[in-house]
Scaffold this motif. Sequence first.
Motif, short mmCIF file in Angstrom:
data_model
loop_
_atom_site.label_atom_id
_atom_site.label_comp_id
_atom_site.label_asym_id
_atom_site.label_seq_id
_atom_site.Cartn_x
_atom_site.Cartn_y
_atom_site.Cartn_z
N PRO A 205 -8.36 8.26 3.64
CA PRO A 205 -8.13 6.88 3.21
C PRO A 205 -7.18 6.13 4.12
O PRO A 205 -6.31 6.70 4.78
CB PRO A 205 -7.54 7.05 1.81
N ASN A 206 -7.34 4.81 4.09
CA ASN A 206 -6.52 3.90 4.88
C ASN A 206 -5.95 2.86 3.92
O ASN A 206 -6.68 2.30 3.10
CB ASN A 206 -7.38 3.22 5.94
N VAL A 207 -4.66 2.59 4.02
CA VAL A 207 -4.08 1.59 3.11
C VAL A 207 -4.74 0.23 3.29
O VAL A 207 -4.78 -0.57 2.34
CB VAL A 207 -2.54 1.47 3.28
N ALA A 208 -5.26 -0.05 4.47
CA ALA A 208 -5.94 -1.32 4.69
C ALA A 208 -7.18 -1.47 3.81
O ALA A 208 -7.60 -2.57 3.49
CB ALA A 208 -6.32 -1.48 6.16
N ASP A 209 -7.77 -0.34 3.41
CA ASP A 209 -8.98 -0.38 2.60
C ASP A 209 -8.69 -0.60 1.12
O ASP A 209 -9.59 -0.97 0.36
CB ASP A 209 -9.77 0.92 2.77
N VAL A 210 -7.46 -0.35 0.69
CA VAL A 210 -7.13 -0.52 -0.73
C VAL A 210 -6.18 -1.70 -0.97
O VAL A 210 -6.02 -2.14 -2.11
CB VAL A 210 -6.50 0.75 -1.33
N ALA A 211 -5.55 -2.22 0.08
CA ALA A 211 -4.63 -3.35 -0.09
C ALA A 211 -5.38 -4.53 -0.69
O ALA A 211 -6.46 -4.90 -0.24
CB ALA A 211 -4.02 -3.74 1.26
N GLY A 212 -4.81 -5.09 -1.76
CA GLY A 212 -5.45 -6.21 -2.43
C GLY A 212 -6.53 -5.80 -3.41
O GLY A 212 -7.23 -6.66 -3.95
N THR A 213 -6.67 -4.50 -3.69
CA THR A 213 -7.68 -4.01 -4.63
C THR A 213 -6.98 -3.15 -5.70
O THR A 213 -5.88 -2.66 -5.50
CB THR A 213 -8.75 -3.14 -3.94
N PRO A 214 -7.68 -2.90 -6.84
CA PRO A 214 -7.11 -2.05 -7.88
C PRO A 214 -7.54 -0.59 -7.77
O PRO A 214 -7.38 0.17 -8.72
CB PRO A 214 -7.68 -2.68 -9.16
N PHE A 215 -8.07 -0.19 -6.61
CA PHE A 215 -8.63 1.15 -6.47
C PHE A 215 -7.59 2.18 -6.01
O PHE A 215 -6.60 1.86 -5.34
CB PHE A 215 -9.77 1.15 -5.46
N GLY B 262 0.82 -1.20 0.00
CA GLY B 262 0.00 0.00 0.00
C GLY B 262 0.85 1.25 0.00
O GLY B 262 2.03 1.23 0.37
N ILE B 263 0.25 2.35 -0.47
CA ILE B 263 0.87 3.67 -0.42
C ILE B 263 -0.17 4.66 0.06
O ILE B 263 -1.32 4.64 -0.39
CB ILE B 263 1.38 4.11 -1.81
N LEU B 264 0.24 5.51 0.98
CA LEU B 264 -0.59 6.63 1.42
C LEU B 264 0.18 7.90 1.10
O LEU B 264 1.31 8.08 1.57
CB LEU B 264 -0.88 6.55 2.92
N VAL C 195 -5.47 19.99 1.47
CA VAL C 195 -4.75 18.74 1.69
C VAL C 195 -5.52 17.63 0.98
O VAL C 195 -6.73 17.48 1.18
CB VAL C 195 -4.63 18.41 3.20
N ILE C 196 -4.81 16.87 0.13
CA ILE C 196 -5.42 15.74 -0.58
C ILE C 196 -4.70 14.48 -0.15
O ILE C 196 -3.46 14.40 -0.19
CB ILE C 196 -5.31 15.89 -2.10
N VAL C 197 -5.47 13.49 0.29
CA VAL C 197 -4.90 12.21 0.70
C VAL C 197 -5.36 11.14 -0.29
O VAL C 197 -6.55 11.03 -0.60
CB VAL C 197 -5.35 11.83 2.13
N SER C 198 -4.40 10.38 -0.79
CA SER C 198 -4.71 9.31 -1.74
C SER C 198 -4.05 8.02 -1.27
O SER C 198 -2.97 8.04 -0.68
CB SER C 198 -4.25 9.67 -3.15
N ALA C 199 -4.72 6.90 -1.55
CA ALA C 199 -4.20 5.59 -1.13
C ALA C 199 -4.39 4.59 -2.25
O ALA C 199 -5.44 4.54 -2.90
CB ALA C 199 -4.92 5.10 0.12
N ILE C 200 -3.35 3.79 -2.49
CA ILE C 200 -3.41 2.72 -3.48
C ILE C 200 -2.66 1.51 -2.94
O ILE C 200 -1.88 1.61 -2.00
CB ILE C 200 -2.78 3.12 -4.83
N ASP C 201 -2.89 0.37 -3.56
CA ASP C 201 -2.02 -0.79 -3.38
C ASP C 201 -0.87 -0.62 -4.36
O ASP C 201 -1.08 -0.56 -5.58
CB ASP C 201 -2.79 -2.09 -3.67
N ASN C 202 0.35 -0.54 -3.86
CA ASN C 202 1.50 -0.29 -4.74
C ASN C 202 1.72 -1.37 -5.77
O ASN C 202 2.24 -1.12 -6.86
CB ASN C 202 2.77 -0.09 -3.90
N LEU C 203 1.33 -2.61 -5.45
CA LEU C 203 1.53 -3.71 -6.40
C LEU C 203 0.40 -3.82 -7.41
O LEU C 203 0.57 -4.47 -8.44
CB LEU C 203 1.64 -5.04 -5.64
N LEU C 204 -0.74 -3.19 -7.14
CA LEU C 204 -1.92 -3.34 -8.00
C LEU C 204 -2.17 -2.04 -8.77
O LEU C 204 -1.69 -1.90 -9.89
CB LEU C 204 -3.12 -3.80 -7.19
N LYS C 205 -2.89 -1.10 -8.21
CA LYS C 205 -3.08 0.16 -8.95
C LYS C 205 -1.75 0.82 -9.23
O LYS C 205 -1.60 1.54 -10.23
CB LYS C 205 -4.00 1.09 -8.15
N GLY C 206 -0.75 0.57 -8.41
CA GLY C 206 0.56 1.14 -8.63
C GLY C 206 1.45 0.32 -9.54
O GLY C 206 2.61 0.69 -9.78
#
Length: 346
Positions: A285-295, A246-248, A308-319
């Motif tokens: 956002p929380n990295v736990a909510d995007v881990a394992g997803t393509p969102f 994940g990435i936050l 302030v803008i906060v974005s979260a992705i799974d680094n291996l998937l959407k990233g």
Amino acid sequence: MSTQSTSSTTKLRSAVLGAAGYSGAELAVMLARNPYFELSYAFASAGRAAEPFSNLYPRYQGVVDIQVQPWTDDLVEDLADKLDVAFLALPHEASEAVTPLLLAKGIAVFDLSGAFRLKDPALYPKYYGYEHQHPELLDQAVYSLMEWLDKPLPQLVSVPGCYPTACSLALLPLLKAGLVADGCIPVINATSGVSGAGRKAALNTSFCEVGLNAYGFFQHRHRPEIEQNLGRKVVFTPHLGNFKRGILATSVVTLKSGVNAEQVAAAFQQAYAAKPLVRLVNHSPNVADVAGTPFCDIHWQQDGEQLVIVSAIDNLLKGAAAQAMQAANIKFGAPETAGLFAGAAE
């Protein structure tokens, strides 16, 4: 944006080079479950012995059991009539070296490395540590930040980096809408899990050794990629955190005088209302909510001219892998999210 159409009865023959690594493994699984693609080959580095994919990742036993074979460049000749598309989850220099060989055989290439992301070859020695050997391909490659792509995908597709994906998706709606103050330099602090360092063991990225630390001050290779996407300088500070994936990213900008919350919300809605893999959420956002997803999950808070803008992705998937699969789906005329969700009907 499609350049070729396919159907579930005519599958695209695909290979993953670098299938033993984390991003390559995610791609192999997506391709195996995507009804529009066939996982025809999986390759790892030349020094490895051939073994089933499920030996490397036992959770996929009985699901993905394809043989992961050692790669050598002379295999290209044999693959010319057996392959439509190759996904490269390789080190930068290795991707750069093999890409021209694959393209010459008419094989489409989706490269997950940084080998073709930057348009200026002069940046590679500073940020990647080597001289680019194929600068002619930098102009041919199309950078596939899919939510902002406005051109067809060619035979060479450069998949964005993980940090640039999270940061660019957060900031582009504001910049494209002209809401950010002239001369504002966005300040970005982003934290990645340890899987971003790859599967190869190293003491400084061992889960047992990592706490939370910043690194790559002003010199991280994703800084020029983010600046290329945004069209302006940024202050980008990456961090390594004690979690797997994940990435936050927290991005701070100054808005033009008089910009209100309704304008900010409208910019994000206009950008992403029709984009299935970006979720505008009403909480940080929380990295736990995007881990394992393509969102990519995005949230913002405004105080006067400060945003302030906060974005979260799974680094291996959407990233990485999911963005490559998303791009391949669109290029070849398949549904955009095909293969991205385990067990989902396509």
